[in-house]
Design a protein around this motif. Structure first.
Motif, PDB file in Angstrom:
ATOM      1  N   ILE A  96      54.287  -9.375  -1.444  1.00  0.00           N
ATOM      2  CA  ILE A  96      55.605  -9.090  -2.009  1.00  0.00           C
ATOM      3  C   ILE A  96      55.934 -10.146  -3.048  1.00  0.00           C
ATOM      4  O   ILE A  96      55.989 -11.338  -2.745  1.00  0.00           O
ATOM      5  CB  ILE A  96      56.683  -9.061  -0.904  1.00  0.00           C
ATOM      6  CG1 ILE A  96      56.327  -7.995   0.134  1.00  0.00           C
ATOM      7  CG2 ILE A  96      58.058  -8.796  -1.517  1.00  0.00           C
ATOM      8  CD1 ILE A  96      57.208  -8.000   1.361  1.00  0.00           C
ATOM      9  N   LEU A  97      56.134  -9.683  -4.278  1.00  0.00           N
ATOM     10  CA  LEU A  97      56.512 -10.557  -5.382  1.00  0.00           C
ATOM     11  C   LEU A  97      57.985 -10.299  -5.682  1.00  0.00           C
ATOM     12  O   LEU A  97      58.405  -9.145  -5.799  1.00  0.00           O
ATOM     13  CB  LEU A  97      55.660 -10.269  -6.610  1.00  0.00           C
ATOM     14  CG  LEU A  97      54.151 -10.326  -6.377  1.00  0.00           C
ATOM     15  CD1 LEU A  97      53.407  -9.759  -7.566  1.00  0.00           C
ATOM     16  CD2 LEU A  97      53.724 -11.745  -6.109  1.00  0.00           C
ATOM     17  N   GLU A 153      61.689  -6.425  -6.779  1.00  0.00           N
ATOM     18  CA  GLU A 153      60.538  -6.739  -5.935  1.00  0.00           C
ATOM     19  C   GLU A 153      59.377  -5.837  -6.330  1.00  0.00           C
ATOM     20  O   GLU A 153      59.572  -4.660  -6.642  1.00  0.00           O
ATOM     21  CB  GLU A 153      60.835  -6.489  -4.460  1.00  0.00           C
ATOM     22  CG  GLU A 153      61.790  -7.445  -3.829  1.00  0.00           C
ATOM     23  CD  GLU A 153      61.970  -7.155  -2.345  1.00  0.00           C
ATOM     24  OE1 GLU A 153      61.608  -6.047  -1.883  1.00  0.00           O
ATOM     25  OE2 GLU A 153      62.482  -8.032  -1.650  1.00  0.00           O
ATOM     26  N   LEU A 154      58.194  -6.375  -6.282  1.00  0.00           N
ATOM     27  CA  LEU A 154      56.971  -5.607  -6.462  1.00  0.00           C
ATOM     28  C   LEU A 154      56.162  -5.789  -5.185  1.00  0.00           C
ATOM     29  O   LEU A 154      55.830  -6.916  -4.806  1.00  0.00           O
ATOM     30  CB  LEU A 154      56.180  -6.099  -7.673  1.00  0.00           C
ATOM     31  CG  LEU A 154      54.860  -5.385  -7.942  1.00  0.00           C
ATOM     32  CD1 LEU A 154      55.091  -3.901  -8.200  1.00  0.00           C
ATOM     33  CD2 LEU A 154      54.144  -6.035  -9.112  1.00  0.00           C
ATOM     34  N   GLU A 197      54.567  -0.666  -5.362  1.00  0.00           N
ATOM     35  CA  GLU A 197      55.918  -0.114  -5.302  1.00  0.00           C
ATOM     36  C   GLU A 197      56.866  -1.105  -5.965  1.00  0.00           C
ATOM     37  O   GLU A 197      56.923  -2.276  -5.577  1.00  0.00           O
ATOM     38  CB  GLU A 197      56.332   0.110  -3.852  1.00  0.00           C
ATOM     39  CG  GLU A 197      57.703   0.684  -3.684  1.00  0.00           C
ATOM     40  CD  GLU A 197      58.059   0.934  -2.220  1.00  0.00           C
ATOM     41  OE1 GLU A 197      59.198   1.363  -1.987  1.00  0.00           O
ATOM     42  OE2 GLU A 197      57.218   0.692  -1.339  1.00  0.00           O
ATOM     43  N   LEU A 198      57.611  -0.638  -6.960  1.00  0.00           N
ATOM     44  CA  LEU A 198      58.564  -1.478  -7.670  1.00  0.00           C
ATOM     45  C   LEU A 198      59.964  -1.095  -7.210  1.00  0.00           C
ATOM     46  O   LEU A 198      60.351   0.082  -7.272  1.00  0.00           O
ATOM     47  CB  LEU A 198      58.443  -1.283  -9.185  1.00  0.00           C
ATOM     48  CG  LEU A 198      59.420  -2.066 -10.045  1.00  0.00           C
ATOM     49  CD1 LEU A 198      59.254  -3.564  -9.856  1.00  0.00           C
ATOM     50  CD2 LEU A 198      59.259  -1.686 -11.508  1.00  0.00           C
TER      51      LEU A 198
END
Length: 60
Positions: free
Chosen positions: A25-26, A34-35, A53-54
């Motif tokens: 998770i970025l 979040e990405l 998933e963005l």
């Protein structure tokens, strides 16, 4: 996690085989986004499935 999570509304590569998934998770606190990068390894098969998933949480 010890499974491949289902993807809502999308076809998925899953046949009931054992699998392990790593989620990275970025987070960008400035943009409030979040990405989520998911990588799934299937046991006894030379396959890596990936999914991104963005999620954007800002309001106008």
């Amino acid at each position: 996690m010890k499974e491949k999570p289902a993807l809502k509304g999308l076809p998925a590569t899953y046949d009931g085989a054992e699998a392990e998934t790593l989620e990275v998770i970025l987070e960008d606190k400035y943009l409030k986004a979040e990405l989520i990068l998911s990588y799934t390894l299937f046991k006894d098969v030379s396959v890596i499935a990936r999914h991104a998933e963005l999620i954007i949480n800002w309001k106008r």
